[in-house]
Motif scaffolding. Structure first.
Motif, short mmCIF file in Angstrom:
data_model
loop_
_atom_site.label_atom_id
_atom_site.label_comp_id
_atom_site.label_asym_id
_atom_site.label_seq_id
_atom_site.Cartn_x
_atom_site.Cartn_y
_atom_site.Cartn_z
N MET A 58 -7.97 17.94 15.93
CA MET A 58 -8.64 18.60 16.40
C MET A 58 -8.83 17.37 17.68
SD MET A 58 -11.81 21.09 14.32
CE MET A 58 -10.96 22.18 14.27
N TYR A 59 -9.01 16.81 18.29
CA TYR A 59 -9.73 15.82 18.82
C TYR A 59 -8.00 15.21 19.75
CZ TYR A 59 -10.11 11.53 20.97
OH TYR A 59 -10.63 10.20 21.77
N TRP A 70 -19.13 22.48 20.60
CA TRP A 70 -20.43 22.00 21.44
C TRP A 70 -20.73 21.25 21.66
CZ3 TRP A 70 -24.37 26.46 20.76
CH2 TRP A 70 -25.83 26.07 21.66
N GLU A 71 -21.07 20.39 20.83
CA GLU A 71 -21.10 19.30 20.94
C GLU A 71 -20.47 17.88 20.77
OE1 GLU A 71 -25.43 20.85 17.71
OE2 GLU A 71 -24.12 19.37 16.83
N PHE A 72 -19.48 18.27 20.30
CA PHE A 72 -18.35 16.93 20.39
C PHE A 72 -17.23 17.30 21.65
CE2 PHE A 72 -14.27 15.93 19.67
CZ PHE A 72 -13.62 14.30 20.16
N ARG A 73 -16.92 18.50 21.91
CA ARG A 73 -16.17 18.50 22.84
C ARG A 73 -16.14 18.68 24.22
NH1 ARG A 73 -10.51 17.77 24.56
NH2 ARG A 73 -9.81 19.72 25.59
N VAL A 74 -16.92 20.26 23.80
CA VAL A 74 -17.16 20.29 25.43
C VAL A 74 -17.88 18.71 26.17
CG1 VAL A 74 -19.43 21.57 26.81
CG2 VAL A 74 -17.81 22.27 25.17
N PRO A 75 -19.30 18.25 25.67
CA PRO A 75 -19.72 16.64 25.78
C PRO A 75 -18.98 16.47 26.46
CG PRO A 75 -20.78 16.91 23.86
CD PRO A 75 -19.86 18.71 24.50
N ASN A 106 -9.66 12.31 28.72
CA ASN A 106 -10.07 11.29 28.40
C ASN A 106 -10.97 10.93 27.62
OD1 ASN A 106 -11.94 12.47 30.14
ND2 ASN A 106 -11.50 10.62 31.67
N SER A 107 -11.65 12.28 26.31
CA SER A 107 -13.15 11.79 25.79
C SER A 107 -12.78 10.76 25.37
CB SER A 107 -13.07 12.86 25.08
OG SER A 107 -12.04 13.36 24.81
N LEU A 108 -13.41 9.61 24.44
CA LEU A 108 -13.87 9.68 23.29
C LEU A 108 -14.11 10.25 21.90
CD1 LEU A 108 -14.58 6.34 25.25
CD2 LEU A 108 -13.06 6.71 24.22
N PRO A 109 -13.47 9.98 21.17
CA PRO A 109 -14.69 10.57 19.96
C PRO A 109 -15.67 10.08 19.69
CG PRO A 109 -13.15 8.71 19.23
CD PRO A 109 -12.56 8.14 20.78
N GLY A 110 -16.49 11.12 18.61
CA GLY A 110 -17.58 10.25 17.89
C GLY A 110 -18.62 10.85 19.45
N ASP A 111 -19.36 9.69 19.03
CA ASP A 111 -20.53 9.05 20.19
C ASP A 111 -20.14 8.01 20.96
OD1 ASP A 111 -21.42 6.87 18.36
OD2 ASP A 111 -22.81 7.61 18.66
N LEU A 112 -18.27 7.54 20.90
CA LEU A 112 -18.48 6.49 21.57
C LEU A 112 -18.35 5.98 22.94
CD1 LEU A 112 -15.35 5.07 19.54
CD2 LEU A 112 -17.87 4.69 19.06
N THR A 113 -18.52 5.56 23.56
CA THR A 113 -17.77 5.17 24.60
C THR A 113 -17.91 3.74 25.12
OG1 THR A 113 -19.90 3.11 25.41
CG2 THR A 113 -20.06 5.77 25.76
#
Length: 524
Positions: free
Chosen positions: A390-391, A432-437, A182-189
């Motif tokens: 990839m998302y 590392w910087e997008f998918r995992v967090p 349930n992640s969102l792309p980029g740094d979005l919330t």
């Protein structure tokens, strides 16, 4: 069709079930200069409160926080941290050393393991730094000129009565949104005013606008596999030693997988300091539990296997728990039913006080290569469309593809920066910087810590940099992990047990490879 929760639903639920109030935003926190009323929803007077100059810190009663007043600033750490290089296990000692360090304090920050957020309050500014891979989700923003930092987006959204971003609303209602988390792309919330803090960046909330800057660029180290294995083994063993000293009843969640086996190997010499457990809520977890039992037995230890009922009727307040978990997780999509039952099963457990989990380790295991049928050539540079492919799986909804491309185009321009001389593969840095967090961190923060606290010995910036420095073929084959186990405890691999994720089949990998190729070769 997803079932979505409303703020009034949660408030009405907690009016009726006062015993569940401490589960809302469990182990969460908020730091703000807003004049906040902590006696009403969502705090109900139960959260820890501390005034730090013009800022108010509110921390869930089950979360830990540490405040150190330094020479020129106030340091606030929410969560927990320990340093396998200096063997410091006390957060105040760590903050004191960072304050007194004659140089860039991030040199010490990069040595830390844990699940935490660090805030520095100085001259009216707040600077926010997260842990190595965002395992404690951290969200920052400004609403009507007021500063907000929190572990949960809905905590801010509830207080400020924020409206959802129309794109996020449309995305979360896409029929295949639940696939791949349930992640969102980029740094979005869900809210335009609030952004997720990206690992290896810090947020400066001192001026009219939020400034987000990179303080660490992962780089490929000039080291051999033997050197990587030796160094990582030492860091992991030190972390396991520190965990055993830091908590009275630490427990290792065990499977037959690569990460879990490597953790067990690096706990050699400390086995009597830990409990060991697995749980079974479906058939695939029984495979893991049986494998874990054989490994733990070979080490002369005893595995506790928790059998979790496979029906909701076995639990009280299960529907209420379902709604709270969904709200804690951002209200983006429903949790899996067996995951909800797990959280309820372990609610307020006294069997152990911390779970040792191996997440974050996948950063060093060539995730995207394995997912796309061991592909090693992703091209020299990332593109928005590659990131979109990839998302998520976007099969027929092209407008959503184009909108998501725009999000990643902005994210890449603002965030993506590789080391100039020795960059790691771009897809590994993206992971590392997008998918995992954006996925693992959200699950840890909004879901798993509902039941008990979690520590992750792999969540160390220097350790992760070592792992991603191995050749891609060796990362695909988990060569370094095998070397670590052979060095630290060869008994584990002598059992011959190796469990792989049942979702990651060869057929699925080939289908995903085909999907990626089609998505990245279609111009529209």
């Amino acid at each position: 069709m997803n079932h979505y929760v409303k703020k009034e639903d949660i408030q009405n639920l907690l009016d009726k079930h006062k015993d569940l109030r401490n589960k809302l935003f469990c182990r969460g926190y908020v730091l703000t200069d807003y004049n906040i009323n902590d006696q009403i929803y969502p705090f109900y007077g139960q959260w820890q409160k501390e005034q730090l100059g013009p800022y108010t810190l509110l921390v869930s009663e089950k979360q830990h926080y540490f405040v150190y007043t330094g020479k020129n600033c106030i340091w606030v750490l929410v969560g927990h941290a320990y340093n396998p290089y200096t063997m410091d296990k006390d957060e105040i000692t760590i903050l004191k050393k960072m304050d007194e360090f004659n140089g860039d304090f991030t040199e010490i920050l990069n040595e830390l393991t844990g699940v935490f957020t660090i805030h520095i309050i100085k001259n009216g500014r707040i600077m926010v730094y997260g842990d190595a891979s965002g395992m404690q989700s951290t969200f920052v923003g400004k609403v009507d000129g007021k500063i907000w930092v929190s572990s949960h987006t809905n905590l801010i959204g509830d207080i400020c009565n924020l409206a959802w971003d129309p794109y996020v609303k449309n995305l979360s209602r896409y029929r295949f949104f639940r696939l791949l988390g349930n992640s969102l792309p980029g740094d979005l919330t869900p809210y335009k005013q609030i952004k997720r803090l990206t690992p290896n960046f810090y947020a400066d909330l001192g001026g009219a606008d939020i400034i987000i800057k990179r303080f660490y660029i992962p780089k490929r180290l000039n080291v051999t596999n033997n050197e990587i294995a030796d160094h990582v083994a030492v860091i992991l063993h030190h972390n396991m030693e520190l965990i055993a000293k830091k908590w009275e009843k630490p427990a290792i969640s065990c499977t037959g997988g690569c990460d879990s086996k490597t953790t067990m190997a690096c706990a050699n010499g400390l086995y009597d300091k830990y409990l060991y457990f697995s749980y079974v809520s479906n058939d695939s977890e029984k495979v893991d539990a049986d494998a874990a039992n054989a490994i733990v037995k070979a080490l002369g230890q005893k595995l506790i296997i928790y059998n979790i009922p496979d029906n909701d009727e076995a639990f009280s307040d299960i529907e209420e728990t379902r709604d709270i978990l969904m709200w804690n997780n951002g209200n983006l999509c429903e949790n899996n039913n067996n995951d909800i039952r797990k959280r309820k099963f372990f609610e307020d457990t006294e069997d152990f006080d911390i779970e040792v989990k191996s997440w974050a380790s996948e950063i060093g295991r060539a995730y995207y290569s394995k997912r796309f049928a061991n592909m090693t050539n992703f091209g020299r540079n990332p593109t928005p469309r590659k990131c979109t492919a990839m998302y998520k799986f976007f099969l027929l909804n092209r407008p959503l593809v184009w909108a998501t491309d725009k999000v990643f185009k902005k994210w890449l321009s603002e965030y993506f920066q590789q080391d100039k001389e020795n960059p790691i593969d771009w897809q590994e840095q993206l992971f590392w910087e997008f998918r995992v967090p954006s996925w693992n961190g959200l699950v840890i923060t909004g879901e798993h810590r509902y039941s008990f606290d979690i520590t992750i010995p792999y969540n160390n910036r220097k350790l992760l940099e070592l792992l991603v420095s191995a050749p891609v073929e060796d990362r695909i084959n988990d060569t370094v992990y095998k070397m670590i186990r052979a060095k630290m405890n060869p008994k584990i691999d002598k059992t011959g047990i190796a469990v792989t994720n049942l979702k990651h089949t060869e057929k699925r990998a080939k289908l995903e490879n085909l999907y990626y190729w089609v998505m990245t070769h279609i111009l529209i």
